[in-house]
Design a protein around this motif. Structure first.
Motif, PDB file in Angstrom:
ATOM      1  N   TYR A 170      -3.811   4.899   0.983  1.00 14.91           N
ATOM      2  CA  TYR A 170      -4.168   5.580   2.233  1.00 14.91           C
ATOM      3  C   TYR A 170      -4.140   7.079   1.973  1.00 14.91           C
ATOM      4  O   TYR A 170      -3.075   7.645   1.699  1.00 14.91           O
ATOM      5  N   THR A 171      -5.295   7.711   2.048  1.00 22.70           N
ATOM      6  CA  THR A 171      -5.299   9.148   1.838  1.00 22.70           C
ATOM      7  C   THR A 171      -4.537   9.823   2.968  1.00 22.70           C
ATOM      8  O   THR A 171      -4.669   9.477   4.148  1.00 22.70           O
ATOM      9  N   GLY A 172      -3.733  10.803   2.574  1.00 18.82           N
ATOM     10  CA  GLY A 172      -3.079  11.676   3.532  1.00 18.82           C
ATOM     11  C   GLY A 172      -3.597  13.094   3.381  1.00 18.82           C
ATOM     12  O   GLY A 172      -2.971  14.041   3.838  1.00 18.82           O
ATOM     13  N   ASN A 173      -4.768  13.211   2.747  1.00 26.97           N
ATOM     14  CA  ASN A 173      -5.326  14.533   2.449  1.00 26.97           C
ATOM     15  C   ASN A 173      -6.214  14.988   3.598  1.00 26.97           C
ATOM     16  O   ASN A 173      -7.412  14.683   3.638  1.00 26.97           O
ATOM     17  N   ASP A 174      -5.626  15.725   4.520  1.00 30.13           N
ATOM     18  CA  ASP A 174      -6.371  16.216   5.676  1.00 30.13           C
ATOM     19  C   ASP A 174      -7.372  17.299   5.287  1.00 30.13           C
ATOM     20  O   ASP A 174      -8.187  17.702   6.108  1.00 30.13           O
ATOM     21  N   LEU A 175      -7.328  17.740   4.037  1.00 27.73           N
ATOM     22  CA  LEU A 175      -8.286  18.736   3.542  1.00 27.73           C
ATOM     23  C   LEU A 175      -9.402  18.094   2.723  1.00 27.73           C
ATOM     24  O   LEU A 175     -10.260  18.789   2.191  1.00 27.73           O
ATOM     25  N   ALA A 176      -9.415  16.763   2.644  1.00 25.87           N
ATOM     26  CA  ALA A 176     -10.468  16.039   1.918  1.00 25.87           C
ATOM     27  C   ALA A 176     -10.620  14.659   2.546  1.00 25.87           C
ATOM     28  O   ALA A 176     -10.382  13.640   1.915  1.00 25.87           O
ATOM     29  N   ILE A 177     -11.046  14.632   3.797  1.00 26.52           N
ATOM     30  CA  ILE A 177     -11.108  13.354   4.514  1.00 26.52           C
ATOM     31  C   ILE A 177     -12.246  12.475   4.005  1.00 26.52           C
ATOM     32  O   ILE A 177     -12.308  11.289   4.354  1.00 26.52           O
ATOM     33  N   ASP A 178     -13.110  13.020   3.154  1.00 25.91           N
ATOM     34  CA  ASP A 178     -14.177  12.199   2.575  1.00 25.91           C
ATOM     35  C   ASP A 178     -13.675  11.298   1.452  1.00 25.91           C
ATOM     36  O   ASP A 178     -14.465  10.577   0.822  1.00 25.91           O
ATOM     37  N   MET A 179     -12.364  11.263   1.211  1.00 20.19           N
ATOM     38  CA  MET A 179     -11.829  10.360   0.188  1.00 20.19           C
ATOM     39  C   MET A 179     -12.090   8.901   0.531  1.00 20.19           C
ATOM     40  O   MET A 179     -12.023   8.036  -0.341  1.00 20.19           O
ATOM     41  N   ILE A 180     -12.448   8.616   1.779  1.00 21.13           N
ATOM     42  CA  ILE A 180     -12.832   7.238   2.115  1.00 21.13           C
ATOM     43  C   ILE A 180     -14.088   6.828   1.353  1.00 21.13           C
ATOM     44  O   ILE A 180     -14.323   5.632   1.129  1.00 21.13           O
ATOM     45  N   GLU A 181     -14.894   7.789   0.943  1.00 21.36           N
ATOM     46  CA  GLU A 181     -16.119   7.472   0.205  1.00 21.36           C
ATOM     47  C   GLU A 181     -15.814   6.918  -1.183  1.00 21.36           C
ATOM     48  O   GLU A 181     -16.642   6.232  -1.781  1.00 21.36           O
ATOM     49  N   TYR A 182     -14.615   7.193  -1.690  1.00 18.93           N
ATOM     50  CA  TYR A 182     -14.253   6.830  -3.062  1.00 18.93           C
ATOM     51  C   TYR A 182     -13.335   5.614  -3.132  1.00 18.93           C
ATOM     52  O   TYR A 182     -12.914   5.237  -4.222  1.00 18.93           O
ATOM     53  N   GLY A 183     -13.020   5.011  -1.999  1.00 20.59           N
ATOM     54  CA  GLY A 183     -12.194   3.811  -2.014  1.00 20.59           C
ATOM     55  C   GLY A 183     -10.851   3.935  -1.342  1.00 20.59           C
ATOM     56  O   GLY A 183     -10.095   2.961  -1.294  1.00 20.59           O
ATOM     57  N   SER A 184     -10.515   5.114  -0.827  1.00 25.21           N
ATOM     58  CA  SER A 184      -9.269   5.272  -0.076  1.00 25.21           C
ATOM     59  C   SER A 184      -9.460   4.811   1.359  1.00 25.21           C
ATOM     60  O   SER A 184     -10.557   4.948   1.932  1.00 25.21           O
ATOM     61  N   ASP A 185      -8.405   4.260   1.939  1.00 24.88           N
ATOM     62  CA  ASP A 185      -8.314   4.155   3.383  1.00 24.88           C
ATOM     63  C   ASP A 185      -7.609   5.427   3.850  1.00 24.88           C
ATOM     64  O   ASP A 185      -7.495   6.376   3.091  1.00 24.88           O
ATOM     65  N   TYR A 186      -7.147   5.500   5.090  1.00 27.56           N
ATOM     66  CA  TYR A 186      -6.485   6.742   5.478  1.00 27.56           C
ATOM     67  C   TYR A 186      -5.368   6.529   6.483  1.00 27.56           C
ATOM     68  O   TYR A 186      -5.389   5.595   7.285  1.00 27.56           O
ATOM     69  N   LEU A 187      -4.376   7.409   6.373  1.00 28.33           N
ATOM     70  CA  LEU A 187      -3.310   7.561   7.353  1.00 28.33           C
ATOM     71  C   LEU A 187      -3.144   9.062   7.521  1.00 28.33           C
ATOM     72  O   LEU A 187      -2.509   9.723   6.708  1.00 28.33           O
ATOM     73  N   LEU A 188      -3.757   9.588   8.558  1.00 21.26           N
ATOM     74  CA  LEU A 188      -3.907  11.033   8.697  1.00 21.26           C
ATOM     75  C   LEU A 188      -3.326  11.558  10.009  1.00 21.26           C
ATOM     76  O   LEU A 188      -3.562  10.990  11.077  1.00 21.26           O
ATOM     77  N   GLY A 238       0.832  -1.197   0.000  1.00 21.20           N
ATOM     78  CA  GLY A 238       0.000   0.000   0.000  1.00 21.20           C
ATOM     79  C   GLY A 238       0.862   1.241   0.000  1.00 21.20           C
ATOM     80  O   GLY A 238       2.098   1.162   0.090  1.00 21.20           O
ATOM     81  N   LEU A 239       0.205   2.400  -0.096  1.00 18.92           N
ATOM     82  CA  LEU A 239       0.938   3.654  -0.180  1.00 18.92           C
ATOM     83  C   LEU A 239       0.090   4.789   0.359  1.00 18.92           C
ATOM     84  O   LEU A 239      -1.112   4.865   0.085  1.00 18.92           O
ATOM     85  N   LYS A 240       0.729   5.646   1.154  1.00 14.66           N
ATOM     86  CA  LYS A 240       0.065   6.863   1.610  1.00 14.66           C
ATOM     87  C   LYS A 240       0.245   7.944   0.560  1.00 14.66           C
ATOM     88  O   LYS A 240       1.365   8.226   0.124  1.00 14.66           O
ATOM     89  N   HIS A 241      -0.874   8.550   0.160  1.00 17.09           N
ATOM     90  CA  HIS A 241      -0.854   9.590  -0.874  1.00 17.09           C
ATOM     91  C   HIS A 241      -1.193  10.937  -0.240  1.00 17.09           C
ATOM     92  O   HIS A 241      -2.314  11.150   0.218  1.00 17.09           O
ATOM     93  N   SER A 242      -0.209  11.825  -0.217  1.00 17.07           N
ATOM     94  CA  SER A 242      -0.379  13.129   0.430  1.00 17.07           C
ATOM     95  C   SER A 242      -0.093  14.274  -0.529  1.00 17.07           C
ATOM     96  O   SER A 242       0.795  15.088  -0.309  1.00 17.07           O
ATOM     97  N   SER A 243      -0.861  14.331  -1.609  1.00 16.30           N
ATOM     98  CA  SER A 243      -0.709  15.441  -2.544  1.00 16.30           C
ATOM     99  C   SER A 243      -1.581  16.639  -2.171  1.00 16.30           C
ATOM    100  O   SER A 243      -1.370  17.744  -2.672  1.00 16.30           O
ATOM    101  N   LEU A 244      -2.586  16.408  -1.315  1.00 17.69           N
ATOM    102  CA  LEU A 244      -3.621  17.409  -1.029  1.00 17.69           C
ATOM    103  C   LEU A 244      -4.402  17.765  -2.291  1.00 17.69           C
ATOM    104  O   LEU A 244      -4.979  18.846  -2.395  1.00 17.69           O
TER     105      LEU A 244
END
Length: 314
Positions: A206-224, A178-184
């Motif tokens: 794993y979304t690292g986008n603290d400005l779009a935490i709803d990315m879990i709705e689209y299939g991302s997990d998260y590491l925030l 897996g990979l954490k993606h933090s492009s914002l």
């Protein structure tokens, strides 16, 4: 991608894997608040989230090698036996062969029962896609599971957002799970998800986008880093989404409000915001950040208090 296509990617009732990047707290005298750190890890684990230590939220870029080792030891002591956690493999500023440096860091993490996540190094920025993929394959070879990390330079100068060719190659490294993606950047993350679904569906983004935490709705997990502020509220939000409970939206909005305030420029100062927030809740002994970290103004407490009230934490 148009709006209809984006809406078609929403996955109601999806079970989310949540990881909180743990803040490293400090005492009033400037020493690391070890007991508060351990208690914070336990609270996060009890809420149902996995912990990630030696991340940017934990000031890994400011910690000595000995302090990073101590963090691993404290984490192992705090969590129940066989409990998984993630830990950063950070080599920036170290001399030596890149692959060897990373593998030594990964060995240390695995010895403590952690899953390593590879922090990028500026030493690979000028490498071709093929060279980066080969390097990562050598770094990961033989380990059970490793996570990657792409970090926007706004967070740290060693970060970079990989090109598509590099990302496609990284997804095909068996040990890299897996990979954490933090492009914002929401659209860039959606592209990552689409590539994942095509190349290796079991690979976790794993979304690292603290400005779009709803990315879990689209299939991302998260590491925030944001999840360290209120891990129990993130766990509650995740459960509401999985249950199809519309109360999800109000809680997600309140958490996103906190993220928008805490992650305003300068972005690295969010760690001071986290310290202010957790001190306000009585969970750490001081609101001091690491002395090298950017700071927030004296009135940050008022902002964090309003955010905590909206989350019904005070």
């Amino acid at each position: 991608m148009n709006i209809e296509q984006m809406l078609g990617q929403v996955q109601p009732r999806r079970k989310t894997t949540g990881i909180a990047a743990a803040l490293l707290p400090f005492e009033e005298n400037g020493t690391i608040a070890v007991d508060a750190f351990k208690n914070h890890l336990r609270r996060t684990h009890s809420a149902g989230l996995m912990n990630a230590v030696n991340m940017d939220t934990g000031y890994v870029n400011y910690l000595s090698a000995q302090e990073q080792q101590q963090v691993l030891q404290w984490t192992r002591e705090a969590l129940p036996r066989n409990t998984k956690f993630v830990a950063g493999a950070y080599i920036e500023g170290l001399e030596g062969d890149v692959v060897s440096l990373y593998r030594r860091k990964i060995d240390q993490i695995v010895e403590h029962g952690g899953t390593p996540i590879i922090f990028q190094t500026a030493r690979l920025h000028d490498q071709t896609s093929r060279e980066k993929i080969r390097c990562y394959a050598e770094i990961c070879r033989g380990f059970d599971e490793v996570l990657g990390f792409e970090l926007a330079p706004v967070f740290a100068p060693n970060g970079e957002i990989f090109g598509d060719e590099t990302m496609r190659g990284l997804m095909q490294i068996p040990e890299l799970v897996g990979l954490k993606h933090s492009s914002l950047d929401r659209m860039k993350e959606l592209e990552r998800l689409a590539l994942r679904d095509k190349v290796r569906p079991e690979f976790r983004i794993y979304t690292g986008n603290d400005l779009a935490i709803d990315m879990i709705e689209y299939g991302s997990d998260y590491l925030l880093g944001l999840a360290t502020f209120a891990p129990e509220k993130f766990a509650e939000r995740d459960a509401l989404w999985e249950a199809g409970d519309a109360r999800y939206y109000a809680l997600s909005d309140a958490l996103q409000h906190l993220g928008n305030v805490a992650f305003r420029p300068p972005v690295p100062a969010y760690k001071h915001s986290a310290a202010v927030f957790l001190k306000l809740l009585g969970r750490i002994p001081s609101d001091k950040p690491h002395p090298q970290n950017p700071t927030r103004p004296a009135w940050e407490t008022e902002l964090m208090c309003e955010c905590a009230q909206r989350l019904q934490l005070v």
